[in-house]
Motif scaffolding. Structure first.
Motif, PDB file in Angstrom:
ATOM      1  N   VAL A 113      -3.953 -50.155 -42.945  1.00 55.07           N
ATOM      2  CA  VAL A 113      -4.659 -50.624 -41.748  1.00 55.07           C
ATOM      3  C   VAL A 113      -5.560 -51.806 -42.092  1.00 55.07           C
ATOM      4  CG1 VAL A 113      -6.420 -50.003 -40.052  1.00 55.07           C
ATOM      5  CG2 VAL A 113      -4.516 -48.450 -40.502  1.00 55.07           C
ATOM      6  N   TRP A 114      -6.296 -51.705 -43.189  1.00 57.03           N
ATOM      7  CA  TRP A 114      -7.166 -52.815 -43.595  1.00 57.03           C
ATOM      8  C   TRP A 114      -6.355 -54.057 -43.940  1.00 57.03           C
ATOM      9  CZ3 TRP A 114     -11.831 -53.193 -42.154  1.00 57.03           C
ATOM     10  CH2 TRP A 114     -12.632 -52.063 -42.021  1.00 57.03           C
ATOM     11  N   PHE A 115      -5.218 -53.868 -44.568  1.00 55.70           N
ATOM     12  CA  PHE A 115      -4.346 -54.989 -44.890  1.00 55.70           C
ATOM     13  C   PHE A 115      -3.859 -55.680 -43.617  1.00 55.70           C
ATOM     14  CE2 PHE A 115       0.023 -56.525 -45.525  1.00 55.70           C
ATOM     15  CZ  PHE A 115      -0.222 -57.522 -46.449  1.00 55.70           C
ATOM     16  N   ALA A 123      -4.800 -59.434 -42.259  1.00 54.89           N
ATOM     17  CA  ALA A 123      -3.739 -60.406 -41.974  1.00 54.89           C
ATOM     18  C   ALA A 123      -3.883 -60.978 -40.564  1.00 54.89           C
ATOM     19  CB  ALA A 123      -2.369 -59.750 -42.148  1.00 54.89           C
ATOM     20  N   VAL A 124      -4.161 -60.125 -39.591  1.00 49.33           N
ATOM     21  CA  VAL A 124      -4.356 -60.591 -38.214  1.00 49.33           C
ATOM     22  C   VAL A 124      -5.595 -61.481 -38.133  1.00 49.33           C
ATOM     23  CG1 VAL A 124      -4.917 -59.841 -35.866  1.00 49.33           C
ATOM     24  CG2 VAL A 124      -3.119 -58.681 -37.149  1.00 49.33           C
ATOM     25  N   GLY A 125      -6.650 -61.095 -38.826  1.00 47.87           N
ATOM     26  CA  GLY A 125      -7.864 -61.922 -38.851  1.00 47.87           C
ATOM     27  C   GLY A 125      -7.606 -63.282 -39.466  1.00 47.87           C
ATOM     28  N   LEU A 126      -6.820 -63.316 -40.525  1.00 48.75           N
ATOM     29  CA  LEU A 126      -6.485 -64.584 -41.173  1.00 48.75           C
ATOM     30  C   LEU A 126      -5.691 -65.481 -40.228  1.00 48.75           C
ATOM     31  CD1 LEU A 126      -6.453 -66.293 -43.775  1.00 48.75           C
ATOM     32  CD2 LEU A 126      -4.291 -65.170 -44.323  1.00 48.75           C
ATOM     33  N   VAL A 127      -4.736 -64.907 -39.505  1.00 49.21           N
ATOM     34  CA  VAL A 127      -3.952 -65.678 -38.539  1.00 49.21           C
ATOM     35  C   VAL A 127      -4.861 -66.220 -37.439  1.00 49.21           C
ATOM     36  CG1 VAL A 127      -2.173 -65.489 -36.750  1.00 49.21           C
ATOM     37  CG2 VAL A 127      -1.775 -64.512 -39.009  1.00 49.21           C
TER      38      VAL A 127
END
Length: 105
Positions: A27-29, A33-37
């Motif tokens: 979940v953290w990964f 990833a969504v935050g980075l996008v």
């Protein structure tokens, strides 16, 4: 191999802890990833906006320089005098036509 016995509750708890750790890491990964996008997309939008503003600044600077040149050419004293003579039929004053007005206190 050890012959140690585990209780059912302890075995279930250990399994849940291992599964919870792996699931929480997943979940953290995914969240990172969504935050980075999202951050990358927002950064690109801001970069495009900055480029548009820089182009607008160059355009306005050019327009400002042209307006300054136009003002200087329109306010040329020789041009104003020629227009006054031509359109308004004005002529320079002779010395005998001048009248001085003094202000009394």
């Amino acid at each position: 191999m050890s012959l140690e016995r585990y209780g059912l509750l302890k075995a279930i708890g250990d399994d849940l802890r291992r599964q919870y750790t792996a699931l929480s890491l997943l979940v953290w990964f995914l969240l990172s990833a969504v935050g980075l996008v999202f951050v990358t997309h927002h950064t690109r939008l801001l970069t495009m906006q900055q480029a548009a503003l820089v182009n607008e600044q160059y355009r306005l600077d050019s327009e400002w320089r042209n307006l300054i040149l136009e003002e200087k050419s329109l306010s040329d004293p020789d041009r104003i005098e020629a227009l006054a003579k031509e359109k308004l039929m004005m002529q320079p004053l002779e010395l005998q036509q001048e009248k001085v007005v003094k202000r009394s206190l």
